[in-house]
Design a protein around this motif. Structure first.
Motif, PDB file in Angstrom:
ATOM      1  N   ASP A  41       0.497  -1.139  -0.157  1.00 55.38           N
ATOM      2  CA  ASP A  41      -0.336   0.028   0.648  1.00 55.38           C
ATOM      3  C   ASP A  41       0.973   0.911  -0.175  1.00 55.38           C
ATOM      4  O   ASP A  41       1.562   1.761   1.011  1.00 55.38           O
ATOM      5  CB  ASP A  41      -1.125   0.670   1.341  1.00 55.38           C
ATOM      6  N   THR A  42       0.712   2.357  -1.058  1.00 59.37           N
ATOM      7  CA  THR A  42       1.322   3.332  -0.684  1.00 59.37           C
ATOM      8  C   THR A  42       0.550   4.439  -1.249  1.00 59.37           C
ATOM      9  O   THR A  42       1.726   5.245  -1.393  1.00 59.37           O
ATOM     10  CB  THR A  42       2.669   3.517  -2.285  1.00 59.37           C
ATOM     11  N   SER A  43      -0.171   4.031  -0.214  1.00 58.62           N
ATOM     12  CA  SER A  43      -1.010   5.863  -0.519  1.00 58.62           C
ATOM     13  C   SER A  43      -1.193   6.015   1.440  1.00 58.62           C
ATOM     14  O   SER A  43      -0.268   6.213   1.881  1.00 58.62           O
ATOM     15  CB  SER A  43      -2.950   5.248   0.118  1.00 58.62           C
ATOM     16  N   ASP A  44      -1.169   7.640   0.817  1.00 52.60           N
ATOM     17  CA  ASP A  44      -1.209   8.266   2.111  1.00 52.60           C
ATOM     18  C   ASP A  44      -1.588   7.881   3.508  1.00 52.60           C
ATOM     19  O   ASP A  44      -2.847   7.672   2.984  1.00 52.60           O
ATOM     20  CB  ASP A  44      -1.146  10.061   1.806  1.00 52.60           C
ATOM     21  N   ARG A  45      -0.525   8.133   4.388  1.00 49.14           N
ATOM     22  CA  ARG A  45      -0.853   7.154   5.160  1.00 49.14           C
ATOM     23  C   ARG A  45      -0.545   8.359   6.957  1.00 49.14           C
ATOM     24  O   ARG A  45       1.054   8.800   6.392  1.00 49.14           O
ATOM     25  CB  ARG A  45      -0.904   5.875   5.544  1.00 49.14           C
ATOM     26  N   ARG A  46      -0.860   8.868   7.649  1.00 47.72           N
ATOM     27  CA  ARG A  46      -0.088   9.743   9.163  1.00 47.72           C
ATOM     28  C   ARG A  46      -1.052   9.364  10.254  1.00 47.72           C
ATOM     29  O   ARG A  46      -1.828   9.187  10.503  1.00 47.72           O
ATOM     30  CB  ARG A  46      -0.652  11.451   8.663  1.00 47.72           C
ATOM     31  N   PHE A  47       0.372   9.520  10.757  1.00 50.88           N
ATOM     32  CA  PHE A  47      -0.253   8.836  12.043  1.00 50.88           C
ATOM     33  C   PHE A  47       0.697   9.438  13.648  1.00 50.88           C
ATOM     34  O   PHE A  47       1.974   9.668  13.222  1.00 50.88           O
ATOM     35  CB  PHE A  47      -0.465   7.097  12.598  1.00 50.88           C
ATOM     36  N   VAL A  48       0.288   9.095  14.316  1.00 50.51           N
ATOM     37  CA  VAL A  48       0.869  10.067  15.812  1.00 50.51           C
ATOM     38  C   VAL A  48       0.495   8.881  16.380  1.00 50.51           C
ATOM     39  O   VAL A  48      -0.501   8.613  17.583  1.00 50.51           O
ATOM     40  CB  VAL A  48       0.356  11.262  16.261  1.00 50.51           C
ATOM     41  N   GLY A  78       3.910   9.077   2.448  1.00 51.65           N
ATOM     42  CA  GLY A  78       3.874  10.290   0.378  1.00 51.65           C
ATOM     43  C   GLY A  78       5.078  10.641   0.607  1.00 51.65           C
ATOM     44  O   GLY A  78       6.096  10.503   1.179  1.00 51.65           O
ATOM     45  N   THR A  79       4.980  11.436  -0.462  1.00 48.67           N
ATOM     46  CA  THR A  79       6.493  12.206  -1.132  1.00 48.67           C
ATOM     47  C   THR A  79       7.068  13.370  -0.486  1.00 48.67           C
ATOM     48  O   THR A  79       7.128  13.582  -1.155  1.00 48.67           O
ATOM     49  CB  THR A  79       5.799  11.553  -3.108  1.00 48.67           C
ATOM     50  N   GLN A  80       5.735  13.865   0.086  1.00 51.31           N
ATOM     51  CA  GLN A  80       6.140  15.223   0.152  1.00 51.31           C
ATOM     52  C   GLN A  80       6.295  14.746   2.553  1.00 51.31           C
ATOM     53  O   GLN A  80       5.680  15.030   3.101  1.00 51.31           O
ATOM     54  CB  GLN A  80       5.238  16.288   0.705  1.00 51.31           C
ATOM     55  N   ARG A  81       8.177  14.908   2.427  1.00 56.84           N
ATOM     56  CA  ARG A  81       8.603  15.238   4.001  1.00 56.84           C
ATOM     57  C   ARG A  81       8.402  16.467   4.716  1.00 56.84           C
ATOM     58  O   ARG A  81       8.221  16.842   5.750  1.00 56.84           O
ATOM     59  CB  ARG A  81       9.853  15.270   3.878  1.00 56.84           C
ATOM     60  N   ALA A 120      12.990   9.506   3.927  1.00 51.70           N
ATOM     61  CA  ALA A 120      12.058   8.066   3.400  1.00 51.70           C
ATOM     62  C   ALA A 120      13.026   6.960   3.959  1.00 51.70           C
ATOM     63  O   ALA A 120      14.324   7.017   3.406  1.00 51.70           O
ATOM     64  CB  ALA A 120      12.023   8.528   2.144  1.00 51.70           C
ATOM     65  N   GLY A 121      12.522   5.640   4.072  1.00 46.98           N
ATOM     66  CA  GLY A 121      12.871   4.925   4.004  1.00 46.98           C
ATOM     67  C   GLY A 121      13.070   3.951   3.274  1.00 46.98           C
ATOM     68  O   GLY A 121      13.508   4.616   1.988  1.00 46.98           O
ATOM     69  N   ALA A 122      13.707   3.010   3.362  1.00 43.73           N
ATOM     70  CA  ALA A 122      13.568   2.235   1.981  1.00 43.73           C
ATOM     71  C   ALA A 122      12.806   2.065   0.866  1.00 43.73           C
ATOM     72  O   ALA A 122      12.654   2.041   0.400  1.00 43.73           O
ATOM     73  CB  ALA A 122      14.214   0.332   2.724  1.00 43.73           C
ATOM     74  N   ASP A 123      11.301   1.935   1.752  1.00 41.15           N
ATOM     75  CA  ASP A 123      10.323   2.150   0.415  1.00 41.15           C
ATOM     76  C   ASP A 123      10.384   3.438  -0.804  1.00 41.15           C
ATOM     77  O   ASP A 123       9.399   3.760  -0.925  1.00 41.15           O
ATOM     78  CB  ASP A 123       8.626   1.627   1.415  1.00 41.15           C
ATOM     79  N   GLY A 124      11.085   4.687   0.099  1.00 41.13           N
ATOM     80  CA  GLY A 124      10.521   5.523  -0.725  1.00 41.13           C
ATOM     81  C   GLY A 124       9.920   6.716  -0.173  1.00 41.13           C
ATOM     82  O   GLY A 124       9.630   7.814  -0.588  1.00 41.13           O
ATOM     83  N   ILE A 125       8.941   5.721   1.098  1.00 37.51           N
ATOM     84  CA  ILE A 125       7.158   6.916   1.057  1.00 37.51           C
ATOM     85  C   ILE A 125       7.339   6.690   2.109  1.00 37.51           C
ATOM     86  O   ILE A 125       6.576   7.963   2.873  1.00 37.51           O
ATOM     87  CB  ILE A 125       6.018   6.458   0.009  1.00 37.51           C
ATOM     88  N   THR A 126       8.024   6.101   3.296  1.00 42.10           N
ATOM     89  CA  THR A 126       7.544   6.282   4.835  1.00 42.10           C
ATOM     90  C   THR A 126       9.235   7.150   5.780  1.00 42.10           C
ATOM     91  O   THR A 126       9.887   6.848   5.495  1.00 42.10           O
ATOM     92  CB  THR A 126       7.657   5.017   5.438  1.00 42.10           C
TER      93      THR A 126
END
Length: 140
Positions: A41-48, A78-81, A120-126
């Motif tokens: 799953d490469t969709s945007d996701r945010r959690f705290v 996602g793609t925006q740090r 970003a981690g190894a997946d490029g998005i996390t």
């Protein structure tokens, strides 16, 4: 000596309540146990998440008073740090200087101590960030 109060759990509960009040579900999931992420799953996701909580004694003989160091972990996929940094700032605003309201416990104001973020981690998005806070607590 009276039975000690669980200030670690109280701090966790108080931080979660403040974060829930300040960060709506449309912005990020505030949780202690996030739903696992499907690696595909490469969709945007945010959690705290409330991370490590360390406690040290600050009381005199027979007194319970503790300094608690609390980590808050922020994860953005996602793609925006910059989105990670914006969410980290929201966490700081939600907590720094505020006083958790937890029955049976008297807390001082939360103090921001610092933060760090990763590329970003190894997946490029996390992307992940850690924000450090301190708070004094004692039984009410």
């Amino acid at each position: 000596m009276t039975e000690p109060v669980d200030l670690v759990s109280a701090a966790s509960d108080g931080f979660i309540a403040l974060l829930d009040a300040a960060i709506g579900p449309e912005v990020a999931e505030v949780t202690t146990n996030p739903t696992p992420i499907d690696p595909n799953d490469t969709s945007d996701r945010r959690f705290v998440i409330i991370g490590d909580i360390d406690s040290s004694s600050e009381g005199g003989k027979g007194e319970q008073a503790e300094l608690l160091s609390v980590q808050v972990i922020v994860v953005y996929r996602g793609t925006q740090r910059s989105a990670l940094h914006a969410l980290m700032h929201q966490v700081r605003v939600a907590l720094d200087g505020n006083v958790p309201d937890v029955a049976g416990v008297q807390f001082g104001a939360i103090e921001w101590r610092g933060a760090a973020s990763s590329p970003a981690g190894a997946d490029g998005i996390t992307h992940a960030g850690i924000i450090e806070f301190e708070i004094f607590g004692e039984p009410a």
